[in-house]
Enzyme design. Structure first.
Site, PDB file in Angstrom:
ATOM      1  N   GLU A 165       0.810  -1.228   0.000  1.00  0.00           N
ATOM      2  CA  GLU A 165       0.000   0.000   0.000  1.00  0.00           C
ATOM      3  C   GLU A 165       0.828   1.256   0.000  1.00  0.00           C
ATOM      4  O   GLU A 165       0.531   2.216  -0.695  1.00  0.00           O
ATOM      5  CB  GLU A 165      -0.924   0.057   1.224  1.00  0.00           C
ATOM      6  CG  GLU A 165      -2.148  -0.797   1.144  1.00  0.00           C
ATOM      7  CD  GLU A 165      -1.822  -2.230   1.467  1.00  0.00           C
ATOM      8  OE1 GLU A 165      -0.690  -2.474   1.904  1.00  0.00           O
ATOM      9  OE2 GLU A 165      -2.675  -3.088   1.279  1.00  0.00           O
TER      10      GLU A 165
ATOM     11  N   HIS B 273     -10.177  -5.136  10.620  1.00  0.00           N
ATOM     12  CA  HIS B 273     -10.861  -4.950   9.348  1.00  0.00           C
ATOM     13  C   HIS B 273     -12.150  -4.170   9.517  1.00  0.00           C
ATOM     14  O   HIS B 273     -13.019  -4.207   8.663  1.00  0.00           O
ATOM     15  CB  HIS B 273     -11.159  -6.316   8.714  1.00  0.00           C
ATOM     16  CG  HIS B 273      -9.910  -7.021   8.295  1.00  0.00           C
ATOM     17  ND1 HIS B 273      -9.060  -7.614   9.181  1.00  0.00           N
ATOM     18  CD2 HIS B 273      -9.361  -7.201   7.076  1.00  0.00           C
ATOM     19  CE1 HIS B 273      -8.037  -8.141   8.540  1.00  0.00           C
ATOM     20  NE2 HIS B 273      -8.191  -7.908   7.259  1.00  0.00           N
TER      21      HIS B 273
END
Lengths: 408, 394
Positions: free
Chosen positions: A144, A213
């Site tokens: 990322e 998450h």
């Protein structure tokens, strides 16, 4: 507030709008959103997308709808009796918006993990790789920090990348790139570079996805100067915001929600965008202003049904623009109802609600009859157990209780 | 070669006039003389996963004199910045490049302004190499609005969009993914240009570098990663920070080249080679073996982690400007006097610019809120005291 220019529909009155499942046959009008100026109706392109000015004579600009408010069914444009528009799910709306923008502008490209051949982990980029090729829809490795940085570097030269974080929480790894390079480069270069990047992804609390998450990154990013943040909640505004974000010269972070991808709605066939800085009036009312965004909008609407039965008349506004806040719409609402309830999914500490409370208190303190109430998620990592997870997030019953307390 | 020219042009000159006129015709031809000269680099190149380019570099008098002048200008500029910092005209962080000028100058000689360069915070000389003016440099360092970033960036944020210089970045290593993004955009628009992403030996240990390298190699991007190895990452020597200080080999599957970064001609050769390679085969790593005379920044004396003998040793044996000076003198391209004149001229230019920059105005207070957003939103912005300082972002 909204200045309507083109013919159809009542002028200037706030159109009332029932819920998201409404047949959104919206009349074509393009209000000029401006904080300081409220001139009469002008056939101007909307503020958030300077690049649309490219084709002022383009017929498409005339059909551009920027107002996100659904109109009344009876004030609908003189369209056919059969339902116009087409029905689709929220992720399909995002896909449609993305696809249209990629067709329209060859500089738009998509980067992310599994966006290409896999079609996107939430199918938002399904079919794009086959249609546009490997150079425009790029499968990245799981890195990322670097692929967000690469998106920003490409944006510096004029490309318009759409960077997808498979889950917003993963973008924490790219925080440096987003904060320093994405947000600040326009300023520190003295205006030489613009970064027309869109960073999007699903976030929020899902169904027992676990703490890592289920993060709400809007509260972490909200301080970064130079970026805009928007949160979509319906297929209509998802497509509109996606398109507006891609056309914007500023870096935009588009927050989607994991649980909203399968919402169905009927959206117009014609080209439209949603103003990036505008809030959406979901349900006008008189007694209390409820400010919310993303998934909490649905909890609020559920609570609203109960509240209406109990005799209250809440005004529900989906703030959509998380940075900057649409203080104009919010302010007008506060001036009308004098009571504010904020319902958000962020944590209590340092969330969007906290900033919104501060902003409203400073600007509209004189209009408040009661202190602002803010319902947020608990300051805990989201637990796995279903019952515990439910308690972490604000539930409709709590909203009803809060409104009753506020309106005493 | 110079002598033969002299003979032909002064065929009618009297012997008496010879010593006088010998300086005149020498000066005029050199500035435009492009007769090729071949020079050998100081050391051969060491390569990894590729064939090293030849040691013989083609150059010409014009180029050598440009090298000399540019490097002298950069050296003078950095030393002047040192004094300005001590006199508190420059505040905050100031990272000086003296000793490493050959990298900036050699790189420029091999590429065009359409190729992109992105570097970290030791960017003053790279900015000059890309065509920035001295006034923009000093004004920006002193926070004036005549600076390249209108005074809002500072020493670590020099940018020049029209000559594809992308900065100027404060966070170590963050510029490398940006650089690979630039290379991606170049590939996307099929420009046939390359990007040089510069970083230091300290940044070579950053994870995002390897991530970006992986993606660049995967997508065949025309990215050239240049490690300016000055052997110290802030105050830590490279042997204490890196298990393997062979930075040019760290690409593993990506080819690499180790270059003497104090030799401008070697740098030029390597960059030319790298550009050809990157356009055909994807990324390549260049390691420039260089040295900085100052400390990491102005707050670092630079002598606590290395000896003064080491610094003066490098200055005596490997100084890039001295190297070019010796080359010019040995090929009889100019006299010592002329070179000294160039240095004096450069010094004067720097001093004049500093005076000019010192008198230039600070940015207007209203400029605090400009350029936060592109095509502003009419957003309200608050200062430290939320009740008092308010502005509508333009």
């Amino acid at each position: 507030m909204a200045a309507i220019f083109q013919g159809v529909g009542a002028a200037a009155a706030l159109p009332s709008s029932p819920s998201y499942s409404f047949d959104s046959n919206k009349s074509v009008f393009s209000p000029r959103r401006s904080f300081s100026v409220r001139k009469g109706a002008s056939f101007a392109v909307v503020r958030s997308d300077g690049t649309v000015n490219l084709n002022p004579k383009d017929r498409r600009a005339q059909l551009l709808i920027s107002n996100a408010v659904a109109t009344k069914a009876d004030s609908a444009a003189a369209s056919s009796s059969s339902k116009p528009g087409h029905e689709l799910l929220l992720f399909e709306a995002l896909l449609e918006g993305l696809e249209e923008e990629m067709e329209r502008d060859p500089h738009v490209c998509v980067m992310g993990e599994d966006v290409g051949h896999y079609g996107g982990s939430y199918k938002v980029t399904k079919g794009l790789a086959k249609k546009f090729g490997d150079l425009r829809v790029l499968d990245t490795p799981i890195a990322e920090n670097s692929f967000t940085g690469m998106g920003i570097g490409a944006a510096m030269t004029g490309l318009r990348p759409v960077v997808e974080g498979m889950n917003m929480g993963f973008l924490l790894l790219a925080f440096n790139q987003i904060s320093n390079n994405c947000g600040m480069l326009h300023y520190t270069s003295g205006g030489q570079f613009t970064i027309p990047i869109v960073i999007r992804g699903p976030g929020g609390v899902g169904r027992q996805l676990g703490a890592e998450h289920s993060q709400r990154l809007e509260s972490y990013f909200q301080s970064i100067p130079g970026i805009q943040m928007v949160a979509c909640s319906t297929p209509y505004n998802a497509k509109g915001l996606m398109k507006a974000a891609i056309r914007s010269e500023n870096p935009v972070i588009l927050f989607e929600h994991v649980l909203l991808y399968n919402l169905k709605e009927r959206i117009p066939d014609e080209d439209y965008i949603c103003n990036l800085e505008e809030a959406e009036m979901v349900r006008p009312g008189e007694h209390v202003t409820i400010l919310t965004y993303s998934r909490m909008r649905y909890h609020v609407m559920q609570a609203a049904k109960t509240l209406v039965n109990k005799g209250y008349d809440p005004e529900v506004i989906d703030i959509r623009s998380l940075k900057p806040f649409d203080l104009f719409t919010i302010g007008n609402s506060v001036k009308k109802t004098h009571r504010v309830l904020i319902v958000e999914e962020c944590m209590r500490t340092g969330g969007i609600g906290a900033s919104l409370t501060a902003a409203i208190t400073e600007n509209f303190n004189d209009y408040l009859d009661a202190p602002i109430m803010c319902l947020s998620s608990q300051d805990v990592p989201t637990p796995y157990a279903g019952t515990l997870e439910e308690v972490t997030v604000v539930q409709p019953a709590q909203i009803v209780t809060a409104v009753e307390q506020l309106c005493q | 070669m110079a002598l033969s020219y002299l003979r032909s042009s002064s065929s009618r000159s009297v012997n008496l006039l010879k010593p006088l006129s010998s300086s005149l015709p020498l000066r005029r031809p050199i500035s435009t003389d492009t007769t090729p000269i071949t020079v050998e680099t100081s050391v051969p190149f060491t390569s990894h996963q590729c064939d090293a380019p030849s040691r013989s570099v083609e150059t010409n008098p014009k180029e050598l004199l440009t090298f000399f002048r540019d490097m002298a200008l950069m050296r003078r500029m950095e030393i002047a910045a040192d004094s300005l910092y001590k006199a508190k005209f420059i505040r905050g962080f100031c990272h000086l490049y003296d000793g490493q000028e050959a990298v900036a100058v050699g790189m420029e000689a091999a590429i065009t302004k359409k190729d992109c360069i992105i570097t970290a915070y030791r960017d003053h000389c790279t900015f000059i190499g890309r065509g920035g003016t001295l006034l923009e440099v000093f004004a920006e360092l002193m926070g004036r609005q005549a600076g390249c970033s209108k005074g809002k960036g500072g020493s670590m944020h020099f940018y020049k969009k029209d000559s594809n210089f992308y900065g100027g970045h404060g966070i170590v290593g963050a510029q490398v993914p940006l650089g690979c993004g630039l290379a991606f955009a170049q590939k996307y628009s099929k420009d046939e240009t390359v990007t040089f992403a510069l970083y230091g030996d300290g940044a070579a240990n950053q994870g995002q570098l390897f991530e970006a390298l992986n993606i660049s190699a995967l997508w065949d991007l025309p990215a050239i990663l240049v490690c300016e190895n000055n052997h110290y990452g802030m105050g830590t020597a490279e042997w204490r920070a890196a298990k393997s200080p062979a930075y040019y080999k760290r690409g593993d599957y990506v080819p690499g080249l180790k270059v003497d970064g104090m030799d401008a001609l070697a740098v030029k050769q390597a960059c030319k080679f790298a550009k050809e390679h990157a356009l055909k085969n994807g990324p390549i790593i260049l390691e420039m073996d260089t040295y900085r005379y100052h400390g990491h920044s102005m707050s670092d004396p630079g002598s606590t982690y290395r000896t003064r003998d080491e610094i003066s040793g490098v200055r005596q044996e490997r100084d890039p400007i001295e190297r070019i000076r010796k080359l010019i003198l040995s090929h009889d391209l100019a006299t010592e006097e002329e070179l000294k004149d160039i240095e004096k001229e450069v010094r004067k230019e720097v001093d004049d610019t500093i005076t000019q920059a010192k008198e230039s105005p600070m940015p207007e207070p209203s400029k605090l809120f400009t350029n936060v957003y592109a095509k502003g939103l009419g957003v309200e912005s608050f200062g430290a005291d939320r009740k008092e300082v308010r502005a509508t972002l333009p």
